[in-house]
Design a protein around this motif. Structure first.
Motif, PDB file in Angstrom:
ATOM      1  N   LEU A  40     -14.933  18.834 -39.619  1.00  0.00           N
ATOM      2  CA  LEU A  40     -14.408  19.193 -38.218  1.00  0.00           C
ATOM      3  C   LEU A  40     -12.756  19.491 -38.331  1.00  0.00           C
ATOM      4  O   LEU A  40     -11.906  18.881 -38.866  1.00  0.00           O
ATOM      5  CB  LEU A  40     -14.485  17.939 -37.365  1.00  0.00           C
ATOM      6  N   ASP A  41     -12.288  20.651 -37.413  1.00  0.00           N
ATOM      7  CA  ASP A  41     -11.103  20.893 -37.427  1.00  0.00           C
ATOM      8  C   ASP A  41     -10.731  21.469 -35.906  1.00  0.00           C
ATOM      9  O   ASP A  41     -11.639  22.043 -35.247  1.00  0.00           O
ATOM     10  CB  ASP A  41     -10.742  21.993 -38.536  1.00  0.00           C
ATOM     11  N   GLU A  42      -9.368  21.410 -35.824  1.00  0.00           N
ATOM     12  CA  GLU A  42      -9.088  22.157 -34.481  1.00  0.00           C
ATOM     13  C   GLU A  42      -9.915  21.699 -33.217  1.00  0.00           C
ATOM     14  O   GLU A  42     -10.231  22.550 -32.402  1.00  0.00           O
ATOM     15  CB  GLU A  42      -8.913  23.720 -34.481  1.00  0.00           C
ATOM     16  N   LEU A  43      -9.788  20.164 -33.031  1.00  0.00           N
ATOM     17  CA  LEU A  43     -10.719  19.852 -31.867  1.00  0.00           C
ATOM     18  C   LEU A  43      -9.668  19.723 -30.630  1.00  0.00           C
ATOM     19  O   LEU A  43      -8.723  19.197 -30.886  1.00  0.00           O
ATOM     20  CB  LEU A  43     -11.056  18.509 -32.287  1.00  0.00           C
ATOM     21  N   ALA A  44     -10.098  20.401 -29.556  1.00  0.00           N
ATOM     22  CA  ALA A  44      -9.381  20.443 -28.309  1.00  0.00           C
ATOM     23  C   ALA A  44     -10.133  20.159 -27.244  1.00  0.00           C
ATOM     24  O   ALA A  44     -11.449  20.755 -27.186  1.00  0.00           O
ATOM     25  CB  ALA A  44      -8.572  21.443 -28.214  1.00  0.00           C
ATOM     26  N   ILE A  45      -9.778  19.432 -26.287  1.00  0.00           N
ATOM     27  CA  ILE A  45     -10.323  19.175 -24.743  1.00  0.00           C
ATOM     28  C   ILE A  45      -9.028  19.839 -23.819  1.00  0.00           C
ATOM     29  O   ILE A  45      -8.051  19.306 -23.814  1.00  0.00           O
ATOM     30  CB  ILE A  45     -10.792  17.901 -24.644  1.00  0.00           C
TER      31      ILE A  45
ATOM     32  N   GLU B 113      -4.627  23.482 -19.086  1.00  0.00           N
ATOM     33  CA  GLU B 113      -4.060  21.764 -19.078  1.00  0.00           C
ATOM     34  C   GLU B 113      -5.001  21.285 -20.209  1.00  0.00           C
ATOM     35  O   GLU B 113      -5.962  20.457 -20.181  1.00  0.00           O
ATOM     36  CB  GLU B 113      -4.674  21.025 -17.821  1.00  0.00           C
ATOM     37  N   LEU B 114      -4.410  21.527 -21.490  1.00  0.00           N
ATOM     38  CA  LEU B 114      -4.812  20.851 -22.924  1.00  0.00           C
ATOM     39  C   LEU B 114      -4.423  19.503 -22.676  1.00  0.00           C
ATOM     40  O   LEU B 114      -3.285  18.810 -22.469  1.00  0.00           O
ATOM     41  CB  LEU B 114      -3.832  21.377 -23.968  1.00  0.00           C
ATOM     42  N   VAL B 115      -5.391  18.531 -22.835  1.00  0.00           N
ATOM     43  CA  VAL B 115      -5.477  17.227 -22.726  1.00  0.00           C
ATOM     44  C   VAL B 115      -5.696  16.494 -23.943  1.00  0.00           C
ATOM     45  O   VAL B 115      -5.191  15.149 -24.119  1.00  0.00           O
ATOM     46  CB  VAL B 115      -6.524  16.642 -21.456  1.00  0.00           C
ATOM     47  N   LEU B 116      -6.117  17.066 -24.861  1.00  0.00           N
ATOM     48  CA  LEU B 116      -6.326  16.473 -26.181  1.00  0.00           C
ATOM     49  C   LEU B 116      -6.384  17.521 -27.375  1.00  0.00           C
ATOM     50  O   LEU B 116      -7.039  18.378 -27.215  1.00  0.00           O
ATOM     51  CB  LEU B 116      -7.602  15.541 -26.307  1.00  0.00           C
ATOM     52  N   TYR B 117      -5.510  17.433 -28.275  1.00  0.00           N
ATOM     53  CA  TYR B 117      -5.828  18.516 -29.573  1.00  0.00           C
ATOM     54  C   TYR B 117      -5.628  17.591 -30.690  1.00  0.00           C
ATOM     55  O   TYR B 117      -4.303  17.030 -31.101  1.00  0.00           O
ATOM     56  CB  TYR B 117      -4.623  19.407 -29.232  1.00  0.00           C
ATOM     57  N   TYR B 118      -6.502  17.733 -31.784  1.00  0.00           N
ATOM     58  CA  TYR B 118      -6.455  17.050 -33.082  1.00  0.00           C
ATOM     59  C   TYR B 118      -6.454  18.238 -34.165  1.00  0.00           C
ATOM     60  O   TYR B 118      -7.564  18.544 -34.368  1.00  0.00           O
ATOM     61  CB  TYR B 118      -7.650  16.347 -33.168  1.00  0.00           C
TER      62      TYR B 118
ATOM     63  N   ASP C  14       0.732  16.056 -26.410  1.00  0.00           N
ATOM     64  CA  ASP C  14       1.622  15.165 -25.807  1.00  0.00           C
ATOM     65  C   ASP C  14       1.307  14.375 -24.653  1.00  0.00           C
ATOM     66  O   ASP C  14       1.919  13.825 -23.911  1.00  0.00           O
ATOM     67  CB  ASP C  14       2.784  16.018 -25.634  1.00  0.00           C
ATOM     68  N   ASN C  15      -0.218  14.135 -24.780  1.00  0.00           N
ATOM     69  CA  ASN C  15      -0.853  13.335 -23.761  1.00  0.00           C
ATOM     70  C   ASN C  15      -1.080  11.720 -24.077  1.00  0.00           C
ATOM     71  O   ASN C  15      -1.590  10.993 -23.267  1.00  0.00           O
ATOM     72  CB  ASN C  15      -2.088  13.652 -23.110  1.00  0.00           C
ATOM     73  N   GLY C  16      -0.914  11.620 -25.431  1.00  0.00           N
ATOM     74  CA  GLY C  16      -0.980  10.220 -26.064  1.00  0.00           C
ATOM     75  C   GLY C  16      -2.176   9.735 -26.248  1.00  0.00           C
ATOM     76  O   GLY C  16      -2.709   8.641 -26.352  1.00  0.00           O
TER      77      GLY C  16
ATOM     78  N   ASP D 188     -10.120   5.475 -23.322  1.00  0.00           N
ATOM     79  CA  ASP D 188     -10.011   6.332 -21.851  1.00  0.00           C
ATOM     80  C   ASP D 188      -8.711   6.535 -21.477  1.00  0.00           C
ATOM     81  O   ASP D 188      -7.901   5.438 -21.582  1.00  0.00           O
ATOM     82  CB  ASP D 188     -10.972   5.734 -20.954  1.00  0.00           C
ATOM     83  N   SER D 189      -8.424   7.390 -20.530  1.00  0.00           N
ATOM     84  CA  SER D 189      -6.873   7.734 -20.135  1.00  0.00           C
ATOM     85  C   SER D 189      -7.194   8.699 -18.886  1.00  0.00           C
ATOM     86  O   SER D 189      -7.966   9.135 -18.696  1.00  0.00           O
ATOM     87  CB  SER D 189      -5.895   8.309 -21.160  1.00  0.00           C
ATOM     88  N   ASP D 190      -6.001   8.399 -18.149  1.00  0.00           N
ATOM     89  CA  ASP D 190      -5.794   9.172 -16.955  1.00  0.00           C
ATOM     90  C   ASP D 190      -6.422  10.825 -17.249  1.00  0.00           C
ATOM     91  O   ASP D 190      -6.693  11.376 -16.506  1.00  0.00           O
ATOM     92  CB  ASP D 190      -4.518   8.861 -16.160  1.00  0.00           C
ATOM     93  N   THR D 191      -5.657  11.323 -18.414  1.00  0.00           N
ATOM     94  CA  THR D 191      -5.732  12.738 -18.639  1.00  0.00           C
ATOM     95  C   THR D 191      -7.171  12.780 -19.105  1.00  0.00           C
ATOM     96  O   THR D 191      -7.756  14.280 -19.069  1.00  0.00           O
ATOM     97  CB  THR D 191      -4.741  13.182 -19.693  1.00  0.00           C
ATOM     98  N   LEU D 192      -7.908  11.843 -19.454  1.00  0.00           N
ATOM     99  CA  LEU D 192      -9.280  12.191 -19.972  1.00  0.00           C
ATOM    100  C   LEU D 192     -10.361  11.914 -18.711  1.00  0.00           C
ATOM    101  O   LEU D 192     -11.425  12.149 -19.205  1.00  0.00           O
ATOM    102  CB  LEU D 192      -9.692  11.400 -21.191  1.00  0.00           C
TER     103      LEU D 192
END
Length: 254
Positions: free
Chosen positions: A207-212, A24-29, A43-45, A81-85
């Motif tokens: 910083l690169d490829e940051l994901a949560i 469940e990838l919730v954030l990807y920069y 795609d979680n906005g 903040d968001s539901d997915t975070l």
């Protein structure tokens, strides 16, 4: 024949590598867009915006990685903040970092910070062990020195499965710590400084490829992400290209 090719490409894009997507990838920069807005391509906005300083994109570690974001010791991204975070119990962070000097201003320049110090990932410039990567999770654990990090590019991942924290440096499991309690991760998120700007604890470096992720990645998954990118090496497409863009190109061709 065209339908068969179309179906094969659909399966390749959306089902591989399923062991990573299932976390469940919730954030990807990937930091490939332009301007001070930072696009979340999960795609979680969960898009961010520079609320201090401004965006400065530079070349990343190699051509395959495209651009990286440079933090100058006075810049920061804010993510509402968001539901997915709002993540209950299990969480993972992955990123490529290349710090400058000790890594920033103040005693604990933050790479990631959240309101209430819920999750703090930092470079230590003298609070405990200067030059080390350090973590803090709402007091459970409190500030903990983890591992030395020099000024070269390094892949850092942190995972929490509800009871144990693991930190991976360049794919190797270098740190393990039992948590004081289970946790809920929530609140406005910041990248590049502590949530309290008055503390003057800004990250300095690239910083690169940051994901949560919601969920605890395994070491094998961390290594896959480090080697093939967050979205995987799909159809020889750079891991920094958006999955949506890739899918659009496939549909247009077939």
């Amino acid at each position: 024949m065209r339908f068969f090719v179309f179906l094969t490409l659909f399966v390749a894009v959306f089902l591989f590598p399923i062991n990573i997507i299932a976390q469940e990838l919730v954030l990807y920069y990937p930091f490939e867009s332009d301007g001070d807005d930072v696009m979340d391509v999960s795609d979680n906005g969960n898009d961010g915006v520079f609320d201090a300083g401004g965006a400065n994109r530079v070349a990343s570690k190699d051509a395959d990685f495209g651009k990286a974001m440079e933090f100058d010791g006075a810049s920061r991204i804010m993510i509402e903040d968001s539901d997915t975070l709002q993540i209950d119990t299990e969480i993972s962070f992955v990123m490529w970092v290349k710090k400058s000097g000790e890594g920033g201003t103040g005693l604990l320049p933050r790479i990631i910070s959240a309101i209430g110090d819920v999750h703090e990932l930092a470079m230590d410039t003298g609070h405990m062990v200067a030059g080390n990567f350090a973590i803090y999770f709402g007091g459970a654990p409190g500030w903990t020195t983890v591992v030395p990090v020099d000024e070269d590019w390094h892949h850092i991942a942190l995972t929490f499965d509800g009871s144990v924290f693991h930190v991976y440096l360049d794919g190797e499991d270098v740190f393990e710590l039992n948590a004081g309690s289970s946790k809920v991760f929530t609140g406005t998120l910041y990248v590049g400084s502590r949530h309290d700007l008055g503390s003057n604890e800004f990250y300095l470096g690239l910083l690169d490829e940051l994901a949560i992720y919601q969920g605890a990645l395994t070491q094998e998954q961390v290594q896959d992400i480090m080697e093939a990118g967050v979205l995987g090496d799909l159809l020889a497409v750079s891991p920094h290209d958006r999955l949506g863009s890739t899918w659009g190109e496939i549909k247009a061709k077939y």
